[in-house]
Every structure is written in C-alpha cells, then in structure tokens.
Design a protein around this motif. Structure first.
Motif, PDB file in Angstrom:
ATOM      1  N   ALA A 294      56.212  -8.640  25.031  1.00 15.69           N
ATOM      2  CA  ALA A 294      56.920  -9.892  24.771  1.00 15.69           C
ATOM      3  C   ALA A 294      56.193 -10.698  23.695  1.00 15.69           C
ATOM      4  N   PHE A 295      54.857 -10.731  23.774  1.00 13.96           N
ATOM      5  CA  PHE A 295      54.075 -11.444  22.767  1.00 13.96           C
ATOM      6  C   PHE A 295      54.218 -10.778  21.402  1.00 13.96           C
ATOM      7  N   LEU A 296      54.151  -9.447  21.350  1.00 14.70           N
ATOM      8  CA  LEU A 296      54.257  -8.738  20.069  1.00 14.70           C
ATOM      9  C   LEU A 296      55.609  -8.981  19.402  1.00 14.70           C
ATOM     10  N   LEU A 297      56.686  -8.928  20.184  1.00 14.64           N
ATOM     11  CA  LEU A 297      58.012  -9.165  19.605  1.00 14.64           C
ATOM     12  C   LEU A 297      58.184 -10.617  19.192  1.00 14.64           C
TER      13      LEU A 297
ATOM     14  N   ASN B 145      58.755  -8.910   3.346  1.00 16.88           N
ATOM     15  CA  ASN B 145      58.912  -9.899   4.406  1.00 16.88           C
ATOM     16  C   ASN B 145      59.946  -9.471   5.443  1.00 16.88           C
ATOM     17  N   GLU B 146      60.948  -8.717   5.006  1.00 18.44           N
ATOM     18  CA  GLU B 146      62.028  -8.323   5.915  1.00 18.44           C
ATOM     19  C   GLU B 146      61.609  -7.190   6.854  1.00 18.44           C
ATOM     20  N   THR B 147      60.414  -6.634   6.638  1.00 17.43           N
ATOM     21  CA  THR B 147      59.891  -5.638   7.582  1.00 17.43           C
ATOM     22  C   THR B 147      59.857  -6.201   8.994  1.00 17.43           C
ATOM     23  N   TRP B 148      59.536  -7.480   9.093  1.00 13.36           N
ATOM     24  CA  TRP B 148      59.392  -8.096  10.418  1.00 13.36           C
ATOM     25  C   TRP B 148      60.732  -8.236  11.128  1.00 13.36           C
ATOM     26  N   LEU B 149      61.814  -8.369  10.365  1.00  9.56           N
ATOM     27  CA  LEU B 149      63.144  -8.413  10.982  1.00  9.56           C
ATOM     28  C   LEU B 149      63.474  -7.072  11.624  1.00  9.56           C
ATOM     29  N   ILE B 150      63.139  -5.998  10.939  1.00 12.58           N
ATOM     30  CA  ILE B 150      63.381  -4.659  11.480  1.00 12.58           C
ATOM     31  C   ILE B 150      62.535  -4.438  12.730  1.00 12.58           C
ATOM     32  N   LEU B 151      61.285  -4.880  12.665  1.00 13.27           N
ATOM     33  CA  LEU B 151      60.403  -4.714  13.815  1.00 13.27           C
ATOM     34  C   LEU B 151      60.911  -5.515  15.007  1.00 13.27           C
ATOM     35  N   GLY B 152      61.350  -6.753  14.765  1.00  8.83           N
ATOM     36  CA  GLY B 152      61.839  -7.577  15.861  1.00  8.83           C
ATOM     37  C   GLY B 152      63.126  -7.044  16.464  1.00  8.83           C
ATOM     38  N   GLY B 153      64.100  -6.700  15.615  1.00  8.71           N
ATOM     39  CA  GLY B 153      65.380  -6.186  16.118  1.00  8.71           C
ATOM     40  C   GLY B 153      65.248  -4.821  16.758  1.00  8.71           C
ATOM     41  N   GLY B 154      64.522  -3.917  16.090  1.00  9.99           N
ATOM     42  CA  GLY B 154      64.315  -2.589  16.661  1.00  9.99           C
ATOM     43  C   GLY B 154      63.482  -2.639  17.926  1.00  9.99           C
ATOM     44  N   GLY B 155      62.490  -3.541  17.943  1.00  4.31           N
ATOM     45  CA  GLY B 155      61.667  -3.673  19.135  1.00  4.31           C
ATOM     46  C   GLY B 155      62.443  -4.188  20.320  1.00  4.31           C
ATOM     47  N   LEU B 156      63.368  -5.113  20.096  1.00  3.21           N
ATOM     48  CA  LEU B 156      64.202  -5.606  21.193  1.00  3.21           C
ATOM     49  C   LEU B 156      65.012  -4.469  21.801  1.00  3.21           C
ATOM     50  N   PHE B 157      65.582  -3.620  20.957  1.00  5.22           N
ATOM     51  CA  PHE B 157      66.363  -2.485  21.444  1.00  5.22           C
ATOM     52  C   PHE B 157      65.500  -1.521  22.248  1.00  5.22           C
ATOM     53  N   ALA B 158      64.274  -1.255  21.768  1.00  5.60           N
ATOM     54  CA  ALA B 158      63.433  -0.244  22.407  1.00  5.60           C
ATOM     55  C   ALA B 158      62.710  -0.777  23.638  1.00  5.60           C
ATOM     56  N   VAL B 159      62.268  -2.046  23.577  1.00  8.67           N
ATOM     57  CA  VAL B 159      61.410  -2.576  24.634  1.00  8.67           C
ATOM     58  C   VAL B 159      62.213  -3.273  25.733  1.00  8.67           C
ATOM     59  N   PHE B 160      63.236  -4.008  25.325  1.00  7.33           N
ATOM     60  CA  PHE B 160      64.071  -4.730  26.292  1.00  7.33           C
ATOM     61  C   PHE B 160      65.532  -4.300  26.128  1.00  7.33           C
ATOM     62  N   PRO B 161      65.843  -3.058  26.476  1.00  3.50           N
ATOM     63  CA  PRO B 161      67.190  -2.522  26.203  1.00  3.50           C
ATOM     64  C   PRO B 161      68.302  -3.281  26.919  1.00  3.50           C
ATOM     65  N   LEU B 162      68.049  -3.765  28.134  1.00  2.00           N
ATOM     66  CA  LEU B 162      69.087  -4.503  28.839  1.00  2.00           C
ATOM     67  C   LEU B 162      69.411  -5.801  28.107  1.00  2.00           C
ATOM     68  N   ALA B 163      68.396  -6.508  27.645  1.00  2.33           N
ATOM     69  CA  ALA B 163      68.629  -7.738  26.891  1.00  2.33           C
ATOM     70  C   ALA B 163      69.391  -7.448  25.610  1.00  2.33           C
ATOM     71  N   TYR B 164      69.036  -6.363  24.943  1.00  2.00           N
ATOM     72  CA  TYR B 164      69.735  -5.971  23.717  1.00  2.00           C
ATOM     73  C   TYR B 164      71.207  -5.711  24.000  1.00  2.00           C
ATOM     74  N   ALA B 165      71.477  -5.021  25.096  1.00  2.00           N
ATOM     75  CA  ALA B 165      72.857  -4.674  25.445  1.00  2.00           C
ATOM     76  C   ALA B 165      73.681  -5.912  25.784  1.00  2.00           C
ATOM     77  N   ILE B 166      73.043  -6.948  26.306  1.00  2.00           N
ATOM     78  CA  ILE B 166      73.760  -8.178  26.649  1.00  2.00           C
ATOM     79  C   ILE B 166      73.913  -9.084  25.435  1.00  2.00           C
ATOM     80  N   ILE B 167      72.837  -9.217  24.644  1.00  2.00           N
ATOM     81  CA  ILE B 167      72.841 -10.173  23.534  1.00  2.00           C
ATOM     82  C   ILE B 167      73.698  -9.702  22.372  1.00  2.00           C
ATOM     83  N   MET B 168      73.587  -8.437  21.996  1.00  2.00           N
ATOM     84  CA  MET B 168      74.246  -7.972  20.775  1.00  2.00           C
ATOM     85  C   MET B 168      75.759  -8.152  20.776  1.00  2.00           C
ATOM     86  N   PRO B 169      76.472  -7.841  21.865  1.00  2.00           N
ATOM     87  CA  PRO B 169      77.921  -8.083  21.819  1.00  2.00           C
ATOM     88  C   PRO B 169      78.280  -9.548  21.605  1.00  2.00           C
ATOM     89  N   GLY B 170      77.398 -10.449  22.029  1.00  2.00           N
ATOM     90  CA  GLY B 170      77.664 -11.870  21.866  1.00  2.00           C
ATOM     91  C   GLY B 170      77.399 -12.386  20.467  1.00  2.00           C
TER      92      GLY B 170
END
Length: 334
Positions: free
Chosen positions: A10-13, A57-82
């Motif tokens: 959570a801290f890393l993301l 600078n946009e490397t961090w966007l990829i890390l944040g978005g990809g990390g959300l999908f990999a680390v917190f998949p349930l949150a990703y599945a709920i947030i992305m459709p919204g």
C-alpha cells in the motif's frame, strides 16, 4: 495474510501515485500555462524545460495503475468500471499531448495548432485525473463486491470540483518549475501567474476538505473527534505554512523555494487523503486487506519491485541531475 506485507505494498503504490502526481503534474502544468506565453520563443523554452524528463515521469503512472491491478485486484475490478470514461479521456489527453510535443518541433506553419493540441491534451489529462480522484473519494457504487453504477456515475459536482482543483494545482507546480528553470521576462511572468494559481490551489484544498466530511461522516469523525483533532491539527497548519513559503519565495524572488513548497502542498494534501480513508482502498467498501492478492503473489512481486524501484529512482535522479540548470532559447530539444 501478512498484514505488514500488504501495508508495504500500500505504501509503495501510494508513493508511486504521489511521484506521478508531482513529476507529471508540473509538466502537465506547463501545458496548462502555455497560452500565457508571450511568443514562440517563450513557448519553446517552456516545453524544452521538460523535454528530457516528461516521458520518464509517466513511468510512475504505469507503476501505479499496473500495481493496483496486480496487488489489489478486487479494488481494481470495482474501481475501473466506475472510471472507464474519465480514464479513457485521460489517456487520450496524454497521447495527444505526446504527439503534439513531437510534431510542434517538426513544422513551422502548423506549429500553432500543435501548441493548442499540447495545451488541450495537458488540460484534459489533468482535469480527468481530478475527476477520477473525486469519483473515488465520493465512493464507488457497489453491491457486495460488484460495481453497480452506470457509465456516467463519475459525473457529479464534487468530481467537477476536484477536476478543476487538479488543473489549478498543476498550474501552480508548472509555474514553480518554470521559475526554477527559466530567467528574464519569462521567469517574471511565471512568478506573476503563480500567485493566482497559489490562491486558487488553497481555495480548492479548502473546498474539497470542507465538502468531503459532509459526504463521509466517518471522515469528519476521524478528523474532528477528540483526541484525533489534537494529533491531526498540525496538517492544516503545515499547509498554511507551506503556502506562506510559496508566497514568500515568489515575492522575494527565490527560485527553488516556490517549487519545493508547492510539492509540499501536494504531498500534505495526499497525506490528508490517506488519513481520511485508510485502510480503505475503495472508500467505505473494501479495505486494503480485503482487496489484496495472495501473499505468495505479493512476495513474488515485491522481489521484482526491490530491483526495479531503485533503478527507476536512480534513472530519474540521474536525468534531473544531468539536465539541471537554466533552459534558454539556445539550448533544448530540436
């Protein structure tokens, strides 16, 4: 599940998202400020000030978005459709900004149109990032662990406020960066523009901070109940102190202080959001522990992050160090 491991991720993301907001924020801010440039030479200097670093600078966007999908998949599945549409518009803005950035240096007759493409792409990406933030703060409509909202659930007065707030805040970051990297009349113009951007940013922080507790009573309880208020009161005081530093740096013609203090404002605002909603990754619905991937997956990814994150940080620091100093008409991207 290993709670310390989930907290580490959570801290890393959170760090990746904050790094993106700060680093890409000021170069999006330059696009937002481009209409206020005096002439083509000033516009060239403004864009050249971020030419060596903007895509990194946009490397961090990829890390944040990809990390959300990999680390917190349930949150990703709920947030992305919204947030599908705001995220799509944001990516379109980023892509168009990148195309305009390159093409404006390859033409003379059409340069004005590509400049406006750079402006529109930057403003659209910044606004939609704020809309996404506002949508998440407002709360994603869920039933159990499924998104139940519509395609335009993200559209609300609060998300429009946060969208505008991010645009104004990025303009402040961009002005602070240009005060640091430019000189002469352009630097003076950016000092002048930074003052209303600072005022707008403070109003935006106040408005979002006041609106959020009304939408989430538990946030008001967290901030204003005793003894929490005693421990958390330094946060708004620090915001006021940093705003004073930005103002002092601009009016006393300091170059580095306004930019660093503006970064501090964003960092404190980000910390404030963390205080308001931790441990929820989807406010009022899903906590970081409920959303986390299995421990074996988290350990595996942490091993990769232990290698990649230092490399990204080293590359970023090296790029900024190599291209330190002032940008003038005679130097830059061609």
């Amino acid at each position: 599940m290993n709670e310390a491991l989930v907290l580490t991720w959570a801290f890393l993301l959170a760090f990746a998202v904050l790094a993106y907001v700060i680093l890409d924020g000021f170069d999006l801010g330059i696009g937002i400020l481009l209409p206020f440039a005096r002439d083509d030479d000033d516009r060239d200097i403004m864009i050249n000030s971020v030419a060596p670093v903007w895509d990194g600078n946009e490397t961090w966007l990829i890390l944040g978005g990809g990390g959300l999908f990999a680390v917190f998949p349930l949150a990703y599945a709920i947030i992305m459709p919204g947030i599908y549409l705001p995220a799509l518009f944001m990516l379109m803005g980023l892509v168009f900004r990148g195309v305009a950035f390159e093409f404006r240096f390859k033409t003379i007759r059409a340069r004005r149109y590509w400049d406006w493409g750079f402006i529109a792409g930057s403003a659209l990406a910044a606004f939609m990032q704020g809309v996404i933030l506002g949508t998440i703060i407002s709360g994603i409509e869920t039933d159990g662990r499924q998104f139940t909202g519509g395609a335009f659930s993200w559209f609300s007065g609060f998300s429009m406020l946060t969208g505008l707030s991010v645009v104004i805040g990025y303009a402040l970051l961009g002005a602070g960066w240009l005060v640091l990297k430019t000189e002469g009349q352009l630097q003076s113009r950016m000092r002048t523009l930074a003052l209303p951007a600072l005022g707008g940013t403070l109003l935006a922080i106040a408005a979002v901070s006041a609106w959020t507790p009304f939408r989430h009573p538990e946030v008001a309880e967290r901030w204003f109940a005793w003894p929490n208020i005693a421990f958390l009161s330094p946060v708004p005081l620090l915001v006021a102190g940093l705003a004073a530093l930005v103002f002092y740096g601009l009016t006393s013609r300091r170059e580095l202080m306004p930019f660093l203090a503006s970064i501090g404002l964003f960092t404190l605002s980000f910390i404030g959001l963390g205080i308001s909603f931790f441990p929820y990754v989807v406010p009022e619905s899903v906590t970081i522990w409920e959303s986390a991937a299995p421990s074996s997956s988290l350990w595996f990814m942490l091993a990769g992050a232990a290698v990649l994150l230092p490399l990204i940080l080293a590359y970023t620091a090296y790029a900024y160090w190599i291209f330190r100093g002032k940008v003038t008409k005679e130097t830059g991207y061609h």
